[in-house]
Structures are given as structure tokens and as C-alpha cells.
Scaffold this motif. Structure first.
Motif, PDB file in Angstrom:
ATOM      1  N   GLU A 217     -49.372 -16.666 -12.004  1.00  0.00           N
ATOM      2  CA  GLU A 217     -48.689 -15.678 -11.168  1.00  0.00           C
ATOM      3  C   GLU A 217     -48.782 -15.930  -9.670  1.00  0.00           C
ATOM      4  O   GLU A 217     -48.698 -14.970  -8.884  1.00  0.00           O
ATOM      5  CB  GLU A 217     -49.285 -14.297 -11.476  1.00  0.00           C
ATOM      6  CG  GLU A 217     -50.744 -14.086 -11.009  1.00  0.00           C
ATOM      7  CD  GLU A 217     -51.807 -14.327 -12.075  1.00  0.00           C
ATOM      8  OE1 GLU A 217     -51.532 -15.075 -13.028  1.00  0.00           O
ATOM      9  OE2 GLU A 217     -52.916 -13.781 -11.944  1.00  0.00           O
TER      10      GLU A 217
ATOM     11  N   HIS B 221     -45.060 -10.618 -17.832  1.00  0.00           N
ATOM     12  CA  HIS B 221     -46.505 -10.599 -17.519  1.00  0.00           C
ATOM     13  C   HIS B 221     -46.760 -11.137 -16.113  1.00  0.00           C
ATOM     14  O   HIS B 221     -47.428 -10.488 -15.308  1.00  0.00           O
ATOM     15  CB  HIS B 221     -47.239 -11.430 -18.575  1.00  0.00           C
ATOM     16  CG  HIS B 221     -48.711 -11.521 -18.368  1.00  0.00           C
ATOM     17  ND1 HIS B 221     -49.606 -10.700 -19.012  1.00  0.00           N
ATOM     18  CD2 HIS B 221     -49.464 -12.325 -17.579  1.00  0.00           C
ATOM     19  CE1 HIS B 221     -50.834 -10.994 -18.630  1.00  0.00           C
ATOM     20  NE2 HIS B 221     -50.778 -11.987 -17.769  1.00  0.00           N
TER      21      HIS B 221
ATOM     22  N   HIS C 195     -47.956  -9.080 -12.578  1.00  0.00           N
ATOM     23  CA  HIS C 195     -49.151  -9.435 -11.802  1.00  0.00           C
ATOM     24  C   HIS C 195     -48.926  -9.259 -10.298  1.00  0.00           C
ATOM     25  O   HIS C 195     -49.887  -9.137  -9.550  1.00  0.00           O
ATOM     26  CB  HIS C 195     -49.535 -10.891 -12.043  1.00  0.00           C
ATOM     27  CG  HIS C 195     -50.542 -11.102 -13.144  1.00  0.00           C
ATOM     28  ND1 HIS C 195     -51.664 -10.321 -13.301  1.00  0.00           N
ATOM     29  CD2 HIS C 195     -50.612 -12.050 -14.122  1.00  0.00           C
ATOM     30  CE1 HIS C 195     -52.375 -10.768 -14.332  1.00  0.00           C
ATOM     31  NE2 HIS C 195     -51.753 -11.814 -14.856  1.00  0.00           N
TER      32      HIS C 195
ATOM     33  N   GLU D 256     -56.070  -8.763 -15.917  1.00  0.00           N
ATOM     34  CA  GLU D 256     -55.469  -9.301 -17.148  1.00  0.00           C
ATOM     35  C   GLU D 256     -55.280  -8.235 -18.223  1.00  0.00           C
ATOM     36  O   GLU D 256     -54.222  -8.155 -18.843  1.00  0.00           O
ATOM     37  CB  GLU D 256     -56.276 -10.489 -17.675  1.00  0.00           C
ATOM     38  CG  GLU D 256     -56.251 -11.717 -16.761  1.00  0.00           C
ATOM     39  CD  GLU D 256     -54.853 -12.233 -16.442  1.00  0.00           C
ATOM     40  OE1 GLU D 256     -53.886 -11.846 -17.125  1.00  0.00           O
ATOM     41  OE2 GLU D 256     -54.716 -13.022 -15.484  1.00  0.00           O
TER      42      GLU D 256
ATOM     43  N   TYR E 298     -58.363 -10.426 -22.324  1.00  0.00           N
ATOM     44  CA  TYR E 298     -56.933 -10.123 -22.284  1.00  0.00           C
ATOM     45  C   TYR E 298     -56.555  -9.005 -23.265  1.00  0.00           C
ATOM     46  O   TYR E 298     -56.015  -7.972 -22.885  1.00  0.00           O
ATOM     47  CB  TYR E 298     -56.120 -11.376 -22.621  1.00  0.00           C
ATOM     48  CG  TYR E 298     -55.876 -12.303 -21.445  1.00  0.00           C
ATOM     49  CD1 TYR E 298     -56.927 -12.969 -20.827  1.00  0.00           C
ATOM     50  CD2 TYR E 298     -54.592 -12.535 -20.966  1.00  0.00           C
ATOM     51  CE1 TYR E 298     -56.700 -13.831 -19.759  1.00  0.00           C
ATOM     52  CE2 TYR E 298     -54.350 -13.399 -19.901  1.00  0.00           C
ATOM     53  CZ  TYR E 298     -55.410 -14.043 -19.303  1.00  0.00           C
ATOM     54  OH  TYR E 298     -55.175 -14.888 -18.253  1.00  0.00           O
TER      55      TYR E 298
HETATM   56 ZN    ZN Z   1     -52.300 -12.735 -16.648  1.00  0.00          ZN
END
Ligand code: ZN
Ligand code: TRP
Length: 875
Positions: A269, A302, A306, A325, A386
Motif C-alpha cells: 500500500e 485492501h 490502507h 492489517e 490478518y
Molecule cells: Zn494489508
């Protein structure tokens, strides 16, 4: 650096703020394959909270050319140089530090720092890769602004990118040119990125809700320029969703995504310049499956999410990784649920959690979502941080509701925008915004292991009262891992519903969430005319193993009537698990295999129930995977599990051959490929049905699979058929594999599938094929996707990897040793396949232990693999 120095663990309790802060940084790159010169000018100011005139900068694999303070070059005795960094002494209150180092992108195979991939330059800095680019305070609590000048060859590097806005460009002598980038947002070093090479751009735009136009750019190798539209649309959807659901708008005027072939993880990210594994960008119907399309959308989302949960608000230290996360996975799960079907998405996610995280949480790598120590941070990008982390976030959402959760998020950003914070800060924002006490919730962050939730019921006919007694406990682990001693009860939101045992209808006034805050509590439901059937832990409202004695009738009843789709599915899985484990155990005692009539009838009802959508039906008809079944056995017996499961599949196919055949024919009549959700769901069901039919040993069934393979107009149908053929011992198998290779040999992502279907084959000679494939000209240990598609996939093939003679173990250990020095991160991920060794019989245990010892004794073993192997051996 001596070996003992490098393997000292880092402790969460050792966190200290830095002695200096960085006010801004200027980087210059003179790109060259073997000798890239990196000049860094860092303006530092003493941290008044931490008075010291000494500054430690991290640095690894750097060839130092010079150091200067405020323009004065230092002599060798004015700083201390170590293999892992340098210490500067007697620094003033504030000054500018200039370093010049050389790095070698061409020979960097670790895919961390600055490296080359397919001839292009790219960087990966999370978690600690920036120190492989320059000497720096390479820690996430040091946030600063970057100005980056890149100089490179105009022919090989026509495109040169970094974070933020491009503010200048000019031509230089000798066929080189220069580009300058400036990122106005302060960021930690792990979000730095640089990309340079010969890339083409697929462009789009997005207008934010406040009316700003954002340029969207997807950069890929020229031959892939036609495969970017799905990624672009996914990005646009993600941007819109974050505005709609969380009120979060993008902040720069440009958002770039670069696809690279060699990458250790899914994507990264970096601020304004995401770097992606090409697997999560490139797609055309002919090369990517429906699942690939879904994963691309999810990974794009995702990384985009971020930008707020990770970049604007980041982690104070790496122990807080789940802060960004876990939260970002939760956000991408909600996004996908909104795009597709919430029930199906939830089932997919919980299956993944059970298959991956539950196993991790009961083995040598068990750790709290906020770990207490690490040797290599790269080893803690785990299913626990995660996926379990996302489950913890989901529990706040369940307890607070969508609105309360949103209030907590708003307060979190209001308090912490542009700063580096902790999991405690997040928990406090959720609590304060809702006037609720989340103190006990802290235990979810500090305790490892999967709680067990035992539920018993009682019915008092005289009082018309039904009661559920819930008790939580933690299983003991042999290890003595941090976070597994002295564990206390955690707050558990348990979503419950009661069904009328006669009609199967929901008794509405009793549906809801009960909170189990202590070790044990009884919840009473009154005013009932008869004993109901309880549906417990609906939607998997807490990450626990549910233990509830249910007879087969009750499970079949829930399968047919529960109006919580997750529990409806789970009841079927629980029933199947019970029966399959029993069948597998029976094999060892010499009992003959037999298909349970109850299960057969329940399966038949699902098959003919047209109230389900096709994707849900596909899931409900699928038996639990062998790795999930194994967890429920005292000692995992991979062979009898495989035999029992195969037997069930074949018997079900025989019993329902005509129903399955007509369902297949109906679904196969859909005609030309379409990629709307309905068509995707129908393909999913069709391929589950085809899988059942494929185990019938009749020529008609084999030619049906083979025909689907040869006639498919999309990769979903083609790959599904190929993976079924790969299990068979028929000439059609080799023909299909050869045709597939021939058709796709120039597309590495498709060839990865070709490797994986062979590595996942249930054929007894799979290991021989895997060995042969390692010497195939296309196999390369430098490309993580390729290694994962062959070696990684093979370790997931429970029955073949755990072949009794240990040949699978030796093969894995050989590959771990072959790649560990070049790519420690990848090797450490592969070697984790041994982590479950204690769950197998003695002979397998010993063989795996022997391989672990062989790896442990390897001279100069990298610390990533060292950490995993030592934890395993001491478990
Ligand atoms: Zn991530
Ligand atoms: N932060 C990345 C994510 O969103 C993870 C990641 C990408 C990563 N590349 C990495 C982690 C390399 C460690 C090493 O999931």
C-alpha cells in the motif's frame, strides 16, 4: 555481525521513542543494475522527550561511500559502522545528515529493498526493507515528508515513479533523464516506493464526493496492457465504497498501481504508489478465473483502504501490525460482502480462518494478534495478525452495530490522523465514542490460542424455560509460547436464534446477541411452548471453536431450517465432519466404509432446494477439506481421511448421478461467458457438480470433464476441468495438460496454474510429478509465484505431502535450503508447512523433525527460517 547478535529477539516491552525525529528527507537515486548510488539528506531534530546526542540509523547490505553532517564529511572515527546500521555520536540539537551508499538491484533476490524484476526497478520496504536502500530511522513511528529525485537511462527506464506528485522532469547528458517526486503527506519509511522501467499505463479517473478529480494509473509491462480494466474498475468501486460507508475520501490527486512479476506477498500500500503482485492485477476471462477476479477486486480494495487505515494513521511499532492489517482486512471483507453475497463471503472467510489460522493458533507459531516478540518481523505477517485480527474488529462491529462502529472510526481518525499509534488507541476510540467499556477486550490482543466455547442446553417444561449454558476455555499448548500462559476469559459476543422444533420457524423475540463476559454463564429464554432448537454462534460471531453436542437429526434440522445462512452451512459441515472422522477412524479398526443415510438425504435436500443461490448451494454441497477434517482427529491420519472423503464423494455421486447430471446440463447450457454475479455463481455450482461426476469411473463422465476442458471459453471452466483431470489416470489427462501448456506457455500467471493443478493432484504418483516439474525449464526458484504454485501448493496437498515414506518432507526441506539465503521471507513461509508435525503419528513426526533438524544445522541459516524452525523444534 555475529550469528548470536542477529538472532536476538525484539520485545514489545522494549519500545522506546527515537532519540531524534526526522523533519524531512531528500533522496536521490542514480539507477544502475549493479551500482545504484543512493544519496540521502535527512534533516533531524532531537526528541525533547528522549534527550540524547546519539542517533542509531538502521542499514543493511549497503556499501557506504560517505557520511556528512551539515556539509562536513565525517572521518571513520566519528561514527560507528555495524552490519545492521551505524551510530552517530555527539550530534547537535538539529542538523542535516547526508549519506551516500551503493546498492545492487540486479543481484538482490530477496525482493526486499531495491530490486529488479523482469528488467524493471522496484522497491519493497515493509516491514524493514527501507534500511536496505539507505541508512535511516527505519521504524514506523518516524513519519516525515519525502522529496525523491530519480535519474535513469531513457531507453531502459522511460518511466520513473515514486510517491506523491511529479513536480519536475528534465533530460540529462548520456541518454539519461531525471524526474522529481514530492509527497506532501508525512509517512513512515515502510511506505516509500520507487518504480522505474519500461511500463505502459492504463488510465482512468475518479471524482471524489467533494468534486476533486483523481488520476488513476495502472502501470504494467507492455504485453499486459489489455489486462487492466478489471483492476481499474475495482479501484473505482473501492474509492466509492470508502466514501459511502466510512466517509473517507482519497487525499492526493494521483493514485498509481504497478504490477510486478516477482513479489513476496499480494500487494503493498505505498502512499500513492501501490506495488502489486501481477497476479492481483492482470485479468482477462481467458486467463483469470472467477476467483482470480474476486481476489483482484479484494486486494485492490485492501490496499486502497490502507490509505486511511495504515497510511494516514499508522502503527507506532511493528507489534501493532494488526492495528492496520486486521482493520483493513475487516474493511475489505465488508466491501466484498457488499459487492457479492454477504453469506457466501462470510462462509469463504471462516473456512479460510479455520483452515489457516486455527492451525497456526494451535502450533509452534501460536501468537497473540499483537505479538510479544519476534526475531524476524516478516514472519509475523500471519493469518493470526490478518484474519484473526479482522475477527476481533468484527466483534466491535457486532457489539456496537454499524453506526456505533462508524462513530468509533470517526473518533479514531479525528484523534490520530497523521500519527503512529497503538491497538490500545483504537480500542479507546471505539470505547469513548460509544461510552462503553472495552477494557476486557484487551485480552483478545494479548492472548494466543483459539478459545473453545462449550454450550449445553436445558429445558424446563414446567416453567416453559429454555437455557443455554456457555463456558469458555483455552486448550493448553505444549510450547510455553508467549501469550499462552495465564489466559483469562475473553468477551464473547454470541449471536443466537431459537427455532420452533416443529415448524422450523424462527422465534423472533429470542434472536440476538448475548455477551459471555465471564468463564461461564447461563442464558435463559422464557415463554416458550416447547423445547426449541438453538442456532448458536450465528454468522460466526466470535473466533472460537464451538463445542455443542448435537445429534445427527438436529444437525440435519438446522441444515434444512436455520435462517442464518452461515449456520445452515455450518450444520452441514459439522455433520459431515462427524461422519467422515468416524469413517476414517473406522478404517483403522477394520470397519467397512458406508455412506450415512442421514447425510445422503440431507445432501439430496440441498441438491433439490431451489431457494438457495447457486454459490451458497455450491458451498453447502462441498465436503470439508481434508486439512480441516484433520484438525478434528486426535492423530491426523491423512490416508484414511482421504480414503473416507473420497468414498463419500463417490457414493454421493453414485446416489445422485441423475440429479447431478441434469443439474450440470442445465448449468452448462448458460452459453457464452458472462461475468455478472449470477453467471459467476452458476459456474461455481457447475464446477462443484462436475467434480462429483468426475469421480465416477465411467467413460461418459471422463469425456464430460474433458469436453468442458477443451470447449471452455473462460479460464474458470478450463482450470476446473483441468484440475479434475489431473486427479485421474486416463489419457485425457496428459492430453489436456499438454494442450494447456502449449496454449499458455507465454503467460506466466496461467502457467502457475498448470504447476498448481499437478502439485494438488490426489494421484499417488504426485510427488514424482512434482520432482520432475522442478527441473522443467519454466521452473525458477527466483519467482515466488512459481515456487508457491509448485512447492507451496504441494505442501497443501495433505495426503501426498504427508506420504508415509517422508519423500514429501525431504523435497520441501531441500527447497527451503535451496532458496533460504536468496529469499529468506519465501523460505520461511514454505518451511511453516512442518509446523503441524506434532499432530501426526510418531513415524511422520520423527521424519519431519529430522528434516527440521537438518535445516536448523545448515551453516549460516537465515534468521527468518531459523526462527520458524527453532519454534517448531522446541514445541
Ligand atoms: Zn494489508
Ligand atoms: N502491507 C501489505 C498488505 O497489505 C503486506 C506486504 C506486502 C508485506 N509486501 C510485504 C509484508 C513484504 C511483508 C513483506 O498486506
Amino acid at each position: 555481525m555475529t550469528a548470536t547478535q542477529s538472532i536476538q529477539p525484539v520485545l514489545r516491552s522494549d519500545y522506546r521513542p527515537p532519540t531524534y525525529w526526522i523533519e524531512n528527507v531528500e533522496l536521490e537515486f542514480d539507477l544502475d543494475p549493479r551500482e545504484t548510488l543512493v544519496t540521502a539528506r535527512i534533516a533531524v531534530r532531537r526528541n525533547s522527550q528522549q534527550p540524547s546526542d546519539t542517533l542509531d540509523l538502521a542499514g543493511e547490505n549497503l556499501k557506504l561511500q560517505s557520511v556528512a553532517i551539515d556539509g562536513k564529511r565525517l572521518d571513520g572515527d566519528q561514527y560507528q559502522l555495524r552490519d545492521d546500521g551505524m551510530t552517530l555520536l555527539n550530534l547537535p540539537e538539529s542538523c542535516q545528515i547526508e549519506t551516500k551508499v551503493l546498492v545492487s538491484p540486479l543481484t538482490n533476490k530477496s525482493l526486499s529493498g531495491l530490486y529488479q524484476t523482469s528488467g524493471n526497478y522496484c522497491t519493497q520496504c515493509e516491514a524493514v526493507g527501507f534500511r536496505r536502500i539507505t541508512y535511516f530511522l527505519d521504524r514506523p513511528d518516524v513519519m516525515t515528508t519525502y522529496r525523491v529525485t530519480i535519474r535513469g537511462d531513457k531507453k531502459t527506464c522511460p518511466v520513473m515513479l515514486s510517491n506523491g506528485n511529479r513536480i519536475a522532469a528534465k533530460d540529462l547528458d548520456d541518454g539519461r533523464h531525471e524526474v522529481v517526486w514530492e509527497d506532501p503527506f508525512p509517512k513512515p519509511s515502510y511506505l516509500f516506493a520507487l518504480v522505474a522501467g519500461n511500463l505502459k499505463c492504463h488510465r482512468g479517473t475518479f471524482t471524489t464526493r467533494s468534486g476533486r478529480d483523481v488520476a488513476l494509473e495502472i502501470w504494467v509491462e507492455p504485453q499486459n496492457i489489455d489486462k487492466c480494466e478489471h483492476a481499474l474498475v475495482s479501484l473505482q468501486k473501492s474509492m466509492k465504497w470508502d466514501e459511502d460507508v466510512f466517509g473517507l475520501e482519497y487525499d492526493l490527486d494521483i493514485y498509481m498501481i504497478v504490477a510486478v512479476n516477482d513479489f513476496n506477498m499480494g500487494a503493498m500500500e505505498n502512499k500513492g504508489l501501490n506495488v502489486f503482485n501481477s497476479k492481483y492485477v492482470l485479468a482477462l476471462p481467458d486467463t483469470a478465473t472467477d476467483e482470480d477476479y474476486m481476489l483482484i477486486e479484494a486486494v485492490i480494495a485492501h490496499e486502497y483502504f490502507h490509505n486511511w487505515t495504515g497510511n494516514r494513521v499508522t502503527c507506532r511499532d511493528w507489534f501493532q501490525l494488526t492495528l492496520k492489517e486486521g482493520l483493513t482486512v475487516f474493511r475489505d471483507q465488508q466491501f466484498t460482502a457488499d459487492q457479492t453475497s454477504a453469506a457466501v463471503k462470510r462462509i469463504d472467510d471462516v473456512s479460510g480462518l479455520r483452515a489457516g489460522q486455527f492451525v497456526e493458533d494451535s502450533g509452534p507459531m501460536a501468537h497473540p494478534i499483537r505479538p510479544e516478540s519476534y526475531i524476524s518481523m516478516d514472519n509475523f505477517y500471519t493469518a493470526t495478525v490478518y484474519r484473526k485480527g479482522a475477527e476481533i474488529i468484527r466483534m466491535y462491529h457486532t457489539i456496537l452495530g454499524a453506526e456505533g462502529f462508524r462513530r468509533g472510526m470517526d473518533l479514531y481518525f479525528q484523534r490520530h490522523d497523521n500519527s503512529a499509534v497503538t491497538c490500545d488507541d483504537f480500542r479507546a476510540a471505539m470505547a469513548d465514542a460509544n461510552n462503553i467499556n472495552f477494557d476486557r477486550f484487551d485480552r483478545w490482543y494479548s492472548q494466543a490460542g483459539t478459545p473453545e466455547l462449550t454450550v449445553t442446553e436445558s429445558w424446563d417444561a414446567a416453567k416453559s424455560e429454555y437455557a443455554l449454558t456457555m463456558t469458555q476455555s483455552y486448550p493448553t499448548l505444549p510450547g510455553g509460547n508467549p501469550g499462552t500462559e495465564d489466559r483469562n476469559p475473553v468477551p464473547l459476543p454470541v449471536r443466537v436464534g431459537l427455532l420452533d422444533a416443529e415448524s422450523g420457524e424462527e422465534i423472533e423475540q429470542h434472536s440476538g446477541v448475548v455477551m459471555l463476559d465471564t468463564e461461564t454463564e447461563t442464558f435463559t429464554f422464557s415463554g416458550l411452548s416447547a423445547k426449541p432448537i438453538a442456532s448458536v454462534l450465528r454468522g460466526f460471531s466470535a473466533p472460537v471453536r464451538l463445542r455443542m453436542q448435537r445429534d445427527n437429526e438436529e444437525l440435519a434440522f438446522l441444515m434444512a431450517n436455520d435462517n442464518d445462512p452461515f449456520n445452515r452451512w455450518d450444520a452441514g459441515q459439522t455433520l459431515a465432519t462427524k461422519l467422515l472422522i468416524d469413517a476414517a477412524n473406522g478404517l483403522a479398526d477394520g470397519r467397512a466404509l458406508e455412506l450415512s443415510e442421514q447425510f445422503r438425504d440431507a445432501f439430496g435436500r440441498v441438491l433439490s432446494d431451489n431457494s438457495f443461490d447457486e454459490a451458497f448451494k455450491a458451498l453447502a454441497l462441498t465436503l470439508p477439506r481434508e486439512s480441516v477434517l484433520g484438525q478434528e482427529m486426535d492423530v491426523i491420519d491423512p490416508d484414511s481421511l482421504h480414503t473416507a472423503r473420497q468414498f463419500y464423494r463417490r457414493r454421493l455421486a453414485e446416489c445422485f448421478q441423475s440429479e447431478l447430471t441434469s443439474l450440470y446440463n442445465e448449468l452448462a447450457a448458460d452459453g457464452a461467458y458472462k461475468n455478472d454475479q449470477k453467471s459467476i455463481n452458476r459456474r461455481r455450482l457447475k464446477n462443484v457438480v462436475l467434480a462429483y461426476l468426475s469421480v465416477l469411473d465411467v467413460p461418459a463422465c471422463i469425456s464430460r470433464v474433458s469436453n468442458q476442458f477443451h470447449q471452455a471459453d473462460n479460464m474458470t471452466d478450463k482450470q476446473a476441468a483441468l484440475s479434475l483431470l489431473a486427479n485421474l489416470d486416463v489419457p485425457e489427462r496428459d492430453a489436456a495438460l499438454a494442450a494447456f501448456y502449449d496454449q499458455y506457455k507465454t503467460d506466466p500467471l496461467v502457467i502457475d496454474k498448470w504447476y498448481a493443478v499437478q502439485a494438488l493432484s490426489s494421484r499417488p504418483d504426485t510427488i514424482e510429478h512434482v520432482k520432475q516439474l522442478t527441473s522443467h525449464p519454466d521452473f525458477s526458484v527466483d519467482n515466488p509465484n512459481r515456487v508457491r504454485s509448485l512447492i507451496g501448493a504441494f505442501t497443501q496437498n495433505q495426503v501426498r505431502f504427508h506420504q508415509a515414506d517422508g519423500a514429501g518432507y525431504k523435497l520441501l526441506a531441500d527447497y527451503v535450503l535451496e532458496i533460504e539465503s536468496a529469499n529468506p521471507q519465501l523460505a520461511a513461509r514454505l518451511v511453516a508447512a512442518f509446523n503441524s508435525y506434532r499432530r501426526f503419528d510418531e513415524s511422520r513426526q520423527t521424519q519431519m523433525q529430522d528434516e527440521l533438524k537438518r535445516i536448523a544445522e545448515h551453516p549460516g541459516l537465515c534468521k527468518d527460517v531459523h526462527e520458524i524452525v527453532q519454534r517448531a523444534l522446541h514445541f
